[in-house]
Design a protein around this motif. Structure first.
Motif, mmCIF file in Angstrom:
data_model
loop_
_atom_site.group_PDB
_atom_site.id
_atom_site.type_symbol
_atom_site.label_atom_id
_atom_site.label_comp_id
_atom_site.label_asym_id
_atom_site.label_seq_id
_atom_site.Cartn_x
_atom_site.Cartn_y
_atom_site.Cartn_z
ATOM 1 N N TYR A 147 -6.390 4.927 -4.303
ATOM 2 C CA TYR A 147 -5.905 6.127 -3.591
ATOM 3 C C TYR A 147 -7.098 6.886 -3.004
ATOM 4 C CZ TYR A 147 -3.909 10.767 -2.883
ATOM 5 O OH TYR A 147 -3.538 11.971 -2.338
ATOM 6 N N ILE B 14 -4.132 2.997 -0.798
ATOM 7 C CA ILE B 14 -2.707 3.162 -1.093
ATOM 8 C C ILE B 14 -2.318 4.623 -0.861
ATOM 9 C CG2 ILE B 14 -2.577 1.291 -2.802
ATOM 10 C CD1 ILE B 14 -2.601 3.400 -5.009
ATOM 11 N N SER B 15 -1.029 4.833 -0.647
ATOM 12 C CA SER B 15 -0.551 6.200 -0.405
ATOM 13 C C SER B 15 -0.340 6.926 -1.730
ATOM 14 C CB SER B 15 0.759 6.155 0.374
ATOM 15 O OG SER B 15 1.800 5.680 -0.455
ATOM 16 N N HIS B 16 -0.141 8.224 -1.625
ATOM 17 C CA HIS B 16 0.140 9.017 -2.828
ATOM 18 C C HIS B 16 1.445 8.534 -3.470
ATOM 19 C CE1 HIS B 16 1.380 12.413 -5.320
ATOM 20 N NE2 HIS B 16 0.085 12.672 -5.421
ATOM 21 N N GLY B 17 2.418 8.216 -2.619
ATOM 22 C CA GLY B 17 3.701 7.738 -3.136
ATOM 23 C C GLY B 17 3.538 6.438 -3.911
ATOM 24 N N LYS B 18 2.740 5.535 -3.369
ATOM 25 C CA LYS B 18 2.504 4.254 -4.055
ATOM 26 C C LYS B 18 1.779 4.507 -5.381
ATOM 27 C CE LYS B 18 2.133 -0.322 -4.268
ATOM 28 N NZ LYS B 18 3.252 -1.257 -4.192
ATOM 29 N N LYS C 136 4.846 3.318 -0.794
ATOM 30 C CA LYS C 136 6.065 3.234 -1.589
ATOM 31 C C LYS C 136 7.221 2.764 -0.701
ATOM 32 C CE LYS C 136 7.307 8.101 -1.392
ATOM 33 N NZ LYS C 136 7.851 9.236 -2.116
ATOM 34 N N GLN D 158 0.800 -1.225 0.000
ATOM 35 C CA GLN D 158 0.000 0.000 0.000
ATOM 36 C C GLN D 158 0.833 1.276 0.000
ATOM 37 O OE1 GLN D 158 -2.278 -1.786 3.432
ATOM 38 N NE2 GLN D 158 -3.926 -0.634 2.452
ATOM 39 N N GLU E 264 4.210 5.650 -7.870
ATOM 40 C CA GLU E 264 5.038 4.506 -8.278
ATOM 41 C C GLU E 264 4.293 3.646 -9.302
ATOM 42 O OE1 GLU E 264 7.587 2.676 -4.854
ATOM 43 O OE2 GLU E 264 5.940 1.330 -5.304
ATOM 44 N N ILE F 129 -3.573 7.112 4.024
ATOM 45 C CA ILE F 129 -3.330 5.748 4.497
ATOM 46 C C ILE F 129 -2.088 5.647 5.385
ATOM 47 C CG2 ILE F 129 -2.263 5.199 2.249
ATOM 48 C CD1 ILE F 129 -3.994 2.532 4.196
ATOM 49 N N GLU G 147 -8.311 5.477 0.031
ATOM 50 C CA GLU G 147 -7.249 5.398 1.048
ATOM 51 C C GLU G 147 -6.741 3.979 1.270
ATOM 52 O OE1 GLU G 147 -7.552 7.798 4.443
ATOM 53 O OE2 GLU G 147 -8.515 9.459 3.385
ATOM 54 N N GLU H 18 8.295 4.833 2.557
ATOM 55 C CA GLU H 18 7.238 4.840 3.582
ATOM 56 C C GLU H 18 7.156 3.479 4.263
ATOM 57 O OE1 GLU H 18 4.401 7.857 0.926
ATOM 58 O OE2 GLU H 18 4.010 5.695 0.974
ATOM 59 N N ARG I 215 1.910 23.002 2.100
ATOM 60 C CA ARG I 215 1.288 24.068 2.896
ATOM 61 C C ARG I 215 1.079 23.636 4.339
ATOM 62 N NH1 ARG I 215 -0.230 27.191 -1.404
ATOM 63 N NH2 ARG I 215 -0.654 25.931 -3.238
ATOM 64 N N ALA J 241 -0.628 14.338 -11.684
ATOM 65 C CA ALA J 241 -1.123 15.496 -10.926
ATOM 66 C C ALA J 241 -2.330 16.115 -11.642
ATOM 67 C CB ALA J 241 -0.007 16.525 -10.760
ATOM 68 N N GLU K 227 3.250 12.466 4.806
ATOM 69 C CA GLU K 227 2.174 11.850 4.020
ATOM 70 C C GLU K 227 0.921 11.712 4.890
ATOM 71 O OE1 GLU K 227 2.278 10.836 0.764
ATOM 72 O OE2 GLU K 227 0.372 9.766 0.750
ATOM 73 N N ARG L 45 4.590 23.491 -3.171
ATOM 74 C CA ARG L 45 3.337 22.744 -2.967
ATOM 75 C C ARG L 45 3.227 22.061 -1.609
ATOM 76 N NH1 ARG L 45 0.490 21.201 -7.661
ATOM 77 N NH2 ARG L 45 0.082 19.168 -6.793
ATOM 78 N N LEU M 262 -8.895 15.040 -6.523
ATOM 79 C CA LEU M 262 -8.114 14.340 -5.492
ATOM 80 C C LEU M 262 -6.744 14.984 -5.283
ATOM 81 C CD1 LEU M 262 -8.876 10.626 -6.431
ATOM 82 C CD2 LEU M 262 -9.525 11.777 -4.324
ATOM 83 N N ASP M 263 -6.585 16.181 -5.795
ATOM 84 C CA ASP M 263 -5.295 16.858 -5.684
ATOM 85 C C ASP M 263 -5.098 17.337 -4.244
ATOM 86 O OD1 ASP M 263 -2.960 18.124 -6.151
ATOM 87 O OD2 ASP M 263 -3.850 19.862 -7.142
ATOM 88 N N ASP M 264 -3.991 16.927 -3.650
ATOM 89 C CA ASP M 264 -3.714 17.291 -2.260
ATOM 90 C C ASP M 264 -2.900 18.573 -2.143
ATOM 91 O OD1 ASP M 264 -5.149 15.361 -1.103
ATOM 92 O OD2 ASP M 264 -3.481 14.025 -0.633
ATOM 93 N N ALA M 265 -2.683 19.252 -3.285
ATOM 94 C CA ALA M 265 -1.804 20.422 -3.247
ATOM 95 C C ALA M 265 -2.342 21.495 -2.305
ATOM 96 C CB ALA M 265 -1.640 20.995 -4.645
ATOM 97 N N GLU M 266 -3.661 21.553 -2.188
ATOM 98 C CA GLU M 266 -4.242 22.582 -1.328
ATOM 99 C C GLU M 266 -4.365 22.106 0.125
ATOM 100 O OE1 GLU M 266 -4.768 25.696 -2.405
ATOM 101 O OE2 GLU M 266 -3.866 24.939 -4.255
ATOM 102 N N ALA M 267 -4.049 20.838 0.365
ATOM 103 C CA ALA M 267 -4.165 20.321 1.731
ATOM 104 C C ALA M 267 -3.142 21.021 2.621
ATOM 105 C CB ALA M 267 -3.903 18.821 1.727
#
Lengths: 169, 428
Positions: free
Chosen positions: B379, B384-388, A86, A84, B391, A110, B382, A89, A158, B404, A107, A156, B412-417
């Motif tokens: 994703y 899998i992670s954003h990194g996964k 990379k 789940q 990948e 998950i 939830e 992580e 925040r 992106a 991150e 990017r 689902l863009d997390d840029a504003e998170a």
């Protein structure tokens, strides 16, 4: 746990890169109550040459220490998380859970929920947490931290607050 | 109970040997000195997660297999393919196959995470799988093609989108860069789902043929975990059968005859009928205008486009159906070699194979699109992670900027998170 105890914190790529971007990885070495470690899986994920260079300098200076998963129980956890997450992580979380280390990661979703479930909320640290800790330890001024925060925002990343000053009131 | 380091080391060695790989080759792929790998396999050096990840990929296994109770040493998909590779391209084939297995494994993982039942192969397994001669291979392949067309209610029409058809039968299709003389391969490991792969380096019409060829292996060779199809093996009986299947499946006999008839071709130059009325016989004779039935290269161009095959495949199909004589085939092949087929194609404003290939590259329809959609869904939920996710997107050649854009488009863009402060109590 005594207040003077040095705790080990295993750092994921997201936080390491944030510190590399603002060129303050060395700051980690100044936080006396924490010893920062990174597994090879994380180092592998730092791709940009200038960031790799900064990480290498920090490793040589002792601000960071390289570690590896060396028990089969750790590798078994890594294999489970890997489905789940990379590489970095999964390796960091496997180490944090297996060795009762702090888990330093930006991150959400998950990774955060899995880490909270396995380590509890007090087992987690992130970039804003470390900045705040550096200010409180007197290693960094609020203005310096706010400038770094602004740099990260351009990249990017925040934070939920306007200035670190708000957190010190 | 975790396994011991010694046991892990022994498994890594067994898995390498089962995959038919030497320590030198594996060490080179991992960027390690051979002696380090040797130490790992002796249990004198620990293996990192990074190395275990790379080894699992190289050996066509999952990382968990090495650490689980039920490790099966003989279970090596890579070995099946390597056994058929030549010495010269063994590494390239092994790498392409390892990548495909890893892709199939990630797809299976996504399906598991999302609770999706892995699509069962709906295509039947054909019983007469033993083939003892080329002729028998041709008969079996042709017969099975007709049976499959009947089963799928395809009639005599062209097949249209092959990938959609194969996917509707529970087979995944993929286009991957393979060595030039490999047209494709089929993976038949139920735990990974059934995957047919065609060579992306080949033109679009050839890949259509390759997919159907590989589909034939799913029908006939399911007892094997995988098959690889290469030009140098085309005389093998099972390859002959698969090629006969592909030709007959893509170009059904009646469909070919009907198309030729619509072009005023395909009738015998002289035909004679006798009608018997239980009492006497009446004879009738028909003679076609001399030369009127001769198949021309423009007929072949139209036939090839109609069925979505290359002109060469169409020519040989016409010959096998006895619709042209050997002499006619030779003449038409000569004309094709002079480039006249291409010229006719241009004149008739038909899309060329090159244009079809470009179209294919611009909007790939193989299972990579579905793979990416599943990864995004995992994703979102939830799992899998954003990194996964990044990948997985990279595996199917989707850049991080393209990912992106997709995430932004689907909200689902997390840029504003915004990150909160995480600081453990003892450190505050």
């Amino acid at each position: 746990m005594s207040g003077d105890e040095v705790r080990t914190a295993v750092m994921d790529t997201s936080v390491l890169i944030n510190f590399a971007i603002v060129d303050r990885i060395g700051l980690l070495g100044a936080l006396e109550r924490l010893r920062f470690v990174v597994p090879g899986e994380v180092l592998r994920e730092v791709k940009r040459p200038e960031q790799r260079k900064r990480v290498s300098v920090a490793l040589r200076a002792g601000a960071l220490h390289e570690v590896s998963l060396d028990q089969t129980s750790e590798l078994a956890r890594f294999a489970r998380f890997r489905k789940q997450m990379k590489l970095g992580e999964a390796a960091c979380l496997a180490l944090a859970v297996s060795r009762n280390w702090l888990f330093v990661c930006d991150e959400g979703r998950i990774v955060r929920s899995e880490a909270t479930k396995l380590l509890g909320p007090s087992g987690l640290l992130n970039t804003p947490g470390l900045f705040l800790l550096a200010i409180r330890a007197g290693c960094w001024t609020v203005d310096e931290a706010d400038r770094a925060k602004a740099v990260l925002e351009e990249n990017r990343y925040r934070m939920q607050f306007g200035s670190f000053r708000e957190l010190l009131r | 109970m975790p396994i011991t380091l010694q046991k892990l080391a022994a498994r890594l060695r067994t898995a390498r040997e089962a995959a038919g790989l030497t320590q030198e080759v594996v060490a080179r792929q991992l960027g390690l000195p051979r002696s380090s790998l040797a130490q790992v396999e002796l249990g004198n050096r620990t293996v990192s997660g990074l190395e275990l990840d790379a080894l699992a990929r190289l050996y066509g296994r999952s990382i968990e297999e090495f650490l689980a109770e039920g490790f099966r040493p003989e279970d090596s998909l890579v070995a099946i393919f390597r056994a058929e590779a030549t010495f010269a391209d063994a590494e390239e084939v092994a790498r392409a196959v390892s990548d495909s297995i890893a892709l199939a494994r990630e797809l299976a993982n996504l399906e598991d995470l999302l609770g999706i039942d892995r699509a069962a192969l709906r295509a039947p397994a054909y019983a007469d799988s033993a083939v003892h001669s080329k002729w028998q291979g041709i008969e079996q392949g042709t017969r099975a093609a007709a049976a499959e067309r009947r089963r799928l209610n395809l009639g005599e029409l062209p097949l249209g989108d092959i990938e959609d058809l194969l996917q509707s039968q529970g087979a995944r299709t993929a286009l991957l860069d393979l060595p030039q003389d490999v047209s494709g391969f089929a993976l038949m490991e139920p735990s990974l789902s059934f995957l047919v792969v065609a060579n992306r380096r080949h033109p679009a019409l050839r890949t259509r043929f390759s997919w159907v060829h590989e589909y034939s292996h799913l029908l006939f060779d399911r007892h094997s975990k995988g098959t690889i199809s290469r030009e140098s093996d085309r005389a093998n009986f099972s390859e002959v059968r698969a090629n006969a299947f592909a030709a007959a499946f893509l170009m059904p006999e009646i469909g070919v005859r009907e198309l030729l008839a619509s072009l005023g071709k395909g009738q015998p130059s002289r035909d004679r009928w006798t009608v018997f009325d239980e009492g006497d016989v009446i004879s009738a004779e028909s003679r076609a205008e001399p030369g009127s039935q001769t198949v021309q290269l423009y007929d072949v161009v139209l036939l090839a486009h109609h069925f979505g095959v290359s002109r060469l495949a169409a020519l040989y199909r016409l010959r096998n159906l006895r619709l042209i004589a050997q002499g006619e085939l030779d003449v038409l092949l000569g004309e094709e070699q002079e480039g006249r087929g291409k010229e006719i194609e241009r004149s008739l404003r038909l899309p060329s194979d090159r244009e079809e290939s470009e179209k294919r590259e611009a909007s790939p329809k193989d299972f990579r699109s579905r793979f990416l959609a599943l990864a995004i869904e995992a994703y979102r939920r939830e799992k899998i992670s954003h990194g996964k996710l990044s990948e997985l997107a990279a595996i199917v050649e989707f850049s991080s900027s393209a990912l992106a854009r997709v995430l932004q488009a689907v909200g689902l863009d997390d840029a504003e998170a915004e990150s909160e402060v995480l600081l453990p109590e003892g450190l505050e």
